[in-house]
Design a protein around this motif. Structure first.
Motif, PDB file in Angstrom:
ATOM      1  N   ALA A 180       0.780  -0.967   0.241  1.00 20.78           N
ATOM      2  CA  ALA A 180       0.057  -0.144  -0.335  1.00 20.78           C
ATOM      3  C   ALA A 180       0.863   1.375  -0.080  1.00 20.78           C
ATOM      4  N   PHE A 187      -0.284  -1.042  -7.061  1.00 18.36           N
ATOM      5  CA  PHE A 187      -1.037  -1.418  -8.260  1.00 18.36           C
ATOM      6  C   PHE A 187      -1.500  -1.781  -9.022  1.00 18.36           C
ATOM      7  N   ALA A 190      -0.760  -4.975  -7.780  1.00 23.28           N
ATOM      8  CA  ALA A 190      -2.203  -5.583  -6.805  1.00 23.28           C
ATOM      9  C   ALA A 190      -2.609  -5.800  -8.781  1.00 23.28           C
ATOM     10  N   THR A 227     -10.689  -9.097  -6.556  1.00 19.56           N
ATOM     11  CA  THR A 227     -10.823  -7.884  -5.873  1.00 19.56           C
ATOM     12  C   THR A 227     -10.831  -7.356  -4.583  1.00 19.56           C
ATOM     13  N   SER A 228     -11.730  -8.068  -3.846  1.00 15.92           N
ATOM     14  CA  SER A 228     -12.190  -8.418  -2.556  1.00 15.92           C
ATOM     15  C   SER A 228     -11.086  -8.722  -1.482  1.00 15.92           C
ATOM     16  N   ILE A 231      -8.094  -6.244  -1.746  1.00 16.31           N
ATOM     17  CA  ILE A 231      -8.016  -5.193  -0.486  1.00 16.31           C
ATOM     18  C   ILE A 231      -8.037  -5.138   0.474  1.00 16.31           C
ATOM     19  N   PHE A 235      -4.405  -3.624   1.996  1.00 11.86           N
ATOM     20  CA  PHE A 235      -4.952  -2.185   2.780  1.00 11.86           C
ATOM     21  C   PHE A 235      -5.461  -2.422   4.425  1.00 11.86           C
TER      22      PHE A 235
END
Length: 235
Positions: A180, A187, A190, A227-228, A231, A235
């Motif tokens: 992060a 990004f 990810a 994606t969940s 995340i 984060f």
């Protein structure tokens, strides 16, 4: 007169009959027991050899197989996720259609452990996303499937769980480097992880369910699910 001699009386002795020899034990046995007992005794009176307990243990399947854990199948599916192209996708149909949950449980627990190392206790999120994601994907696949037979939710869970492997790699990197805080590079990592998971799961669904024409429709919910997971990882 001469004395009259009386005829001597002959007394008959009771006849004692000779003892009859005892019948053989097999004569008194009848029914199914006579064949088994009589056949197991030899002329010398020794018992015939029977199957030993050691032979029974040798014929038993391995413990992992009894628990439903098939290591070769886990390796084949893991290879198909690592490199979802070429020969790695040439998996036998019974492996693709198997309800193997050992690998998905391993990857989910590993992801939870990696998040604990970063100070996050997110087991409930992993469980919740996996539960709703698997049953939602099962509903979507059954609605789009051209087959008459229904697609088992356990098969869907197995494929989605194995495709979670790239998220585990990202979580392992996040233990040492805070993704992060890496800005654009974070990004990009990810995005690569989400694309990797989506391609792997879509290719496996495409072969397992024979849904090549619907592969882009399968990819969309897969992107949302992974994606969940990404995340909550970074984060």
């Amino acid at each position: 007169a001469p004395a009259a001699y009386s005829q001597p009386q002959v007394t008959t002795q009771p006849q004692i009959s000779a003892p009859t020899p005892a019948a053989a034990p097999s004569q008194y046995l009848s029914g199914p027991m006579s064949g088994s007992v009589g056949g197991s005794m030899g002329m010398s009176g020794t018992m015939a050899p029977t199957t030993s307990v050691a032979d029974d243990y040798e014929n038993e399947p391995p413990l992992l197989e009894e628990l439903g854990i098939h290591i070769p199948q886990m390796i084949a599916k893991t290879k198909a996720v690592i490199i979802p192209f070429g020969k790695n996708l040439d998996i036998e149909p019974h492996i693709l259609e198997s309800n193997d949950l050992a690998g998905p449980l391993t990857f989910c627990l590993a992801l939870g452990g990696e998040l604990v190392l970063t100070g996050k206790l997110h087991f409930e999120y992993i469980y919740g996303f996996a539960l709703f994601g698997c049953f939602g994907m099962s509903l979507v696949l059954n609605l789009m499937s051209p087959k008459v037979d229904a697609i088992s939710p356990w098969r869907v869970t197995s494929i989605l769980g194995y495709s979670l492997l790239p998220v585990n790699v990202l979580a392992a990197i996040n233990v040492f480097i805070r993704i992060a805080k890496c800005g654009t590079i974070g990004f990009i990592l990810a995005g690569i992880c989400i694309a990797w998971c989506t391609i792997a799961s879509t290719r496996l669904f495409e072969q397992s369910c024979e849904m090549r024409d619907q592969r882009y429709l399968i990819a969309y919910p897969s992107i949302l699910l992974y994606t969940s997971f990404v995340i909550i990882t970074i984060f």
